[in-house]
Design a protein around this motif. Sequence first.
Motif, short mmCIF file in Angstrom:
data_model
loop_
_atom_site.label_atom_id
_atom_site.label_comp_id
_atom_site.label_asym_id
_atom_site.label_seq_id
_atom_site.Cartn_x
_atom_site.Cartn_y
_atom_site.Cartn_z
N GLY A 183 1.36 -10.35 2.59
CA GLY A 183 2.38 -9.77 3.46
C GLY A 183 2.14 -8.33 3.84
O GLY A 183 2.81 -7.81 4.73
N VAL A 184 1.18 -7.67 3.18
CA VAL A 184 0.89 -6.27 3.47
C VAL A 184 -0.62 -6.09 3.59
O VAL A 184 -1.36 -6.36 2.64
CB VAL A 184 1.43 -5.32 2.39
N VAL A 185 -1.08 -5.63 4.76
CA VAL A 185 -2.50 -5.39 5.00
C VAL A 185 -2.76 -3.89 4.86
O VAL A 185 -2.17 -3.08 5.57
CB VAL A 185 -2.93 -5.87 6.39
N ALA A 186 -3.64 -3.53 3.93
CA ALA A 186 -3.98 -2.13 3.70
C ALA A 186 -5.30 -1.81 4.37
O ALA A 186 -6.30 -2.50 4.18
CB ALA A 186 -4.06 -1.85 2.21
N HIS A 187 -5.30 -0.75 5.19
CA HIS A 187 -6.51 -0.27 5.85
C HIS A 187 -6.87 1.07 5.21
O HIS A 187 -6.12 2.04 5.33
CB HIS A 187 -6.28 -0.09 7.35
N CYS A 188 -7.99 1.11 4.52
CA CYS A 188 -8.39 2.33 3.83
C CYS A 188 -9.35 3.12 4.71
O CYS A 188 -10.53 2.77 4.86
CB CYS A 188 -9.04 2.00 2.50
N THR A 189 -8.85 4.18 5.29
CA THR A 189 -9.66 5.01 6.18
C THR A 189 -8.99 6.36 6.35
O THR A 189 -7.79 6.51 6.10
CB THR A 189 -9.82 4.33 7.56
N GLY A 190 -9.75 7.34 6.77
CA GLY A 190 -9.19 8.66 6.99
C GLY A 190 -8.48 8.77 8.33
O GLY A 190 -8.87 8.13 9.31
N ILE A 191 -7.41 9.56 8.37
CA ILE A 191 -6.67 9.80 9.60
C ILE A 191 -6.40 11.30 9.69
O ILE A 191 -5.89 11.91 8.75
CB ILE A 191 -5.33 9.05 9.63
N ALA A 192 -6.72 11.89 10.83
CA ALA A 192 -6.42 13.30 11.05
C ALA A 192 -4.91 13.51 11.06
O ALA A 192 -4.15 12.64 11.49
CB ALA A 192 -7.03 13.76 12.37
N ALA A 193 -4.48 14.65 10.59
CA ALA A 193 -3.05 14.94 10.51
C ALA A 193 -2.37 14.81 11.87
O ALA A 193 -1.23 14.36 11.98
CB ALA A 193 -2.82 16.33 9.93
#
Length: 320
Positions: free
Chosen positions: A111-121
Amino acid sequence: MSDHSNGPDLVLVRDLLFTGETRRQHARAAAAGKEVRVARGAYVERERWDALDDLEQAKLRVLAHARTRSRPPVFSHWSAALLHGLPVSRQALASIHVTLPPTSGGRSVPGVVAHCTGIAAVDVVELGSLRCTSIERTIVDLGASASMRDALPSADAALRQGVRKADLLASWLRAQPQRGHRRSLELIEFADGRAESPLESVSRASMRVAGMAVPRLQMAYRDAAGLVGYVDFAWPESNAVGEADGDAKYLDPALRNGRSAERVVLDEKIREDRLRALGLRVVRWCWETACDPRALLAVLGSAGVPTASAAVRDERGPAR
């Protein structure tokens, strides 16, 4: 549903520490069908839940997920598109999408898909009390992870809302390196804010897959009596125009402008007769045809619309 609150009577088990209610009582109520468990430790009365439409239920699941986390999550992909008010298919609502730092060790669960990646503020925004990727980063992520057909309605809608392609490209650059970056760039390049509905966007995606000549969008036609109207798709060189007909045109009161469904049908017939009197071939199609590139190719080919390029794949396939 306001995301400043717990939604329509959302009950959080963590708030029941000093009351007579317990987690077990709500679990029993959910098992009996009197309540709905919308997240681990979050319940809502069945009557209130059933009064919500699909999008509202999905938003409540997102809110419940946020309220039951120890740290505020960053919603992304389809969940962010939902929060931004972009078109989202019912299938895409099945899971909640969050983005986590690469070093978080987080993983997907049912039920929850986690995407592990960097995101700029700059690519994280707050909508009420919820955090999510900006509308620009959301489009970039959808382009990288979904097919053109699924992602294009959201991308077109974002441009229609005033998002600039330059800002999409800037967010795309900040996201690199990203798996699927070429697909994402193709989505940005192909998106067009003149598409007025998800059906038109899906139709364009299928035309692209089928290799059809690129149409002009929302082209105006006039006759001796004045403006006939704006057509969804036009191929002036072939004297052909296309109209993507969804049920909403006839059934949604907001789109009928006070007219009855019968009046809308009659007006459409008069408009089409005027277009044909200009020497145009007029073709119409519905959702089923729009979603099938081969079927749409047959419909447009019967009106003389040429193919202009080799077909392209619309599957996700190996990320590039």
